[in-house]
Design a protein around this motif. Structure first.
Motif, PDB file in Angstrom:
ATOM      1  N   LEU A 176     -10.881   2.748 -54.250  1.00 13.68           N
ATOM      2  CA  LEU A 176     -10.082   2.852 -53.026  1.00 13.68           C
ATOM      3  C   LEU A 176      -8.970   3.885 -53.152  1.00 13.68           C
ATOM      4  CD1 LEU A 176      -9.673  -0.829 -51.834  1.00 13.68           C
ATOM      5  CD2 LEU A 176     -10.804   1.017 -50.630  1.00 13.68           C
ATOM      6  N   LEU A 177      -8.312   3.913 -54.298  1.00 14.73           N
ATOM      7  CA  LEU A 177      -7.216   4.852 -54.488  1.00 14.73           C
ATOM      8  C   LEU A 177      -7.700   6.295 -54.540  1.00 14.73           C
ATOM      9  CD1 LEU A 177      -4.929   2.970 -57.024  1.00 14.73           C
ATOM     10  CD2 LEU A 177      -4.543   3.361 -54.590  1.00 14.73           C
ATOM     11  N   ILE A 178      -8.949   6.499 -54.929  1.00 16.86           N
ATOM     12  CA  ILE A 178      -9.506   7.854 -54.966  1.00 16.86           C
ATOM     13  C   ILE A 178     -10.048   8.256 -53.597  1.00 16.86           C
ATOM     14  CG2 ILE A 178     -11.384   9.262 -55.899  1.00 16.86           C
ATOM     15  CD1 ILE A 178     -10.991   7.778 -58.544  1.00 16.86           C
ATOM     16  N   THR A 179     -10.801   7.381 -52.952  1.00 16.22           N
ATOM     17  CA  THR A 179     -11.492   7.773 -51.728  1.00 16.22           C
ATOM     18  C   THR A 179     -10.614   7.760 -50.481  1.00 16.22           C
ATOM     19  OG1 THR A 179     -12.283   5.503 -51.398  1.00 16.22           O
ATOM     20  CG2 THR A 179     -13.739   7.022 -52.571  1.00 16.22           C
TER      21      THR A 179
ATOM     22  N   ALA B  67      -0.200  11.087 -36.053  1.00 16.85           N
ATOM     23  CA  ALA B  67       0.610   9.881 -36.285  1.00 16.85           C
ATOM     24  C   ALA B  67      -0.299   8.686 -36.560  1.00 16.85           C
ATOM     25  CB  ALA B  67       1.497   9.602 -35.083  1.00 16.85           C
ATOM     26  N   ARG B  68      -1.441   8.630 -35.867  1.00 20.62           N
ATOM     27  CA  ARG B  68      -2.354   7.490 -36.011  1.00 20.62           C
ATOM     28  C   ARG B  68      -3.024   7.416 -37.370  1.00 20.62           C
ATOM     29  NH1 ARG B  68      -5.869   8.309 -31.081  1.00 20.62           N
ATOM     30  NH2 ARG B  68      -4.186   8.236 -29.612  1.00 20.62           N
ATOM     31  N   ILE B  69      -3.192   8.518 -38.030  1.00 19.25           N
ATOM     32  CA  ILE B  69      -3.968   8.535 -39.277  1.00 19.25           C
ATOM     33  C   ILE B  69      -3.235   7.815 -40.411  1.00 19.25           C
ATOM     34  CG2 ILE B  69      -3.125  10.728 -40.203  1.00 19.25           C
ATOM     35  CD1 ILE B  69      -6.773   9.710 -40.169  1.00 19.25           C
ATOM     36  N   HIS B  70      -1.911   7.731 -40.353  1.00 16.86           N
ATOM     37  CA  HIS B  70      -1.151   7.158 -41.460  1.00 16.86           C
ATOM     38  C   HIS B  70      -1.175   5.631 -41.504  1.00 16.86           C
ATOM     39  CE1 HIS B  70       0.314  10.995 -42.777  1.00 16.86           C
ATOM     40  NE2 HIS B  70       0.623  11.286 -41.529  1.00 16.86           N
ATOM     41  N   ALA B  71      -1.092   4.996 -40.367  1.00 18.80           N
ATOM     42  CA  ALA B  71      -0.995   3.530 -40.343  1.00 18.80           C
ATOM     43  C   ALA B  71      -2.217   2.838 -40.950  1.00 18.80           C
ATOM     44  CB  ALA B  71      -0.749   3.057 -38.923  1.00 18.80           C
TER      45      ALA B  71
ATOM     46  N   THR C  81     -10.512  10.962 -47.925  1.00 13.29           N
ATOM     47  CA  THR C  81     -11.010  10.811 -46.561  1.00 13.29           C
ATOM     48  C   THR C  81      -9.946  11.203 -45.554  1.00 13.29           C
ATOM     49  OG1 THR C  81     -12.406   8.998 -47.319  1.00 13.29           O
ATOM     50  CG2 THR C  81     -12.063   9.182 -44.967  1.00 13.29           C
ATOM     51  N   THR C  82      -8.714  10.800 -45.799  1.00  7.29           N
ATOM     52  CA  THR C  82      -7.625  11.144 -44.893  1.00  7.29           C
ATOM     53  C   THR C  82      -7.416  12.649 -44.830  1.00  7.29           C
ATOM     54  OG1 THR C  82      -6.566   9.047 -45.379  1.00  7.29           O
ATOM     55  CG2 THR C  82      -5.192  10.742 -44.388  1.00  7.29           C
TER      56      THR C  82
ATOM     57  N   ARG D  39      -7.872  17.811 -41.949  1.00  8.97           N
ATOM     58  CA  ARG D  39      -8.336  19.206 -41.905  1.00  8.97           C
ATOM     59  C   ARG D  39      -9.273  19.438 -40.742  1.00  8.97           C
ATOM     60  NH1 ARG D  39      -9.377  21.121 -48.135  1.00  8.97           N
ATOM     61  NH2 ARG D  39      -7.214  20.877 -48.806  1.00  8.97           N
ATOM     62  N   ALA D  40     -10.135  18.464 -40.451  1.00  4.29           N
ATOM     63  CA  ALA D  40     -11.037  18.600 -39.304  1.00  4.29           C
ATOM     64  C   ALA D  40     -10.238  18.649 -38.003  1.00  4.29           C
ATOM     65  CB  ALA D  40     -12.029  17.445 -39.277  1.00  4.29           C
TER      66      ALA D  40
END
Length: 113
Positions: free
Chosen positions: A82-85, A40-44, A89-90, A95-96
């Motif tokens: 920014l739109l590519i990286t 949940a935290r990764i999206h904000a 990264t997310t 996956r990790a």
């Protein structure tokens, strides 16, 4: 260097975009602090980063173009980067986290044998 006064018709949208970018970054940071699980935290912060930075970059394009007296589009390169990286990264972080939860390495003090 001559300082050219900016038109209010240009300064107002730039100010609104800067405020919106700052608020989006703040909301993303609060989401990082308040949400419970990693998933949940990764999206904000990701959304705050992408949308907030986009607002700031558009405001920068407006003000730079007004100051230079010609269209300035250098910020488009930053936007593309920014739109590519950011999504890549997310995805790598997600996956990790999935890998760690599958192997049991997400528990404190335990290592998978």
């Amino acid at each position: 260097m001559n300082i050219v006064p900016m038109s209010p018709w240009l300064a107002l949208p730039a100010a609104i975009l800067l405020i919106a970018g700052g608020l989006l970054a703040l909301i993303g940071s609060l989401g990082l602090l308040r949400l419970n699980s990693f998933y949940a935290r990764i999206h904000a912060p990701t959304m705050g980063n992408t949308l907030g930075a986009g607002c700031v970059l558009i405001a920068s394009m407006l003000t730079s173009s007004a100051a230079a007296g010609r269209p300035v589009i250098h910020e488009l390169l930053i936007t593309v980067f920014l739109l590519i990286t950011s999504p890549v990264t997310t995805m790598l972080l997600m996956r990790a986290a999935v890998f760690r939860s599958e192997t049991g390495r997400d528990r404190q003090g335990e290592e998978a044998s």
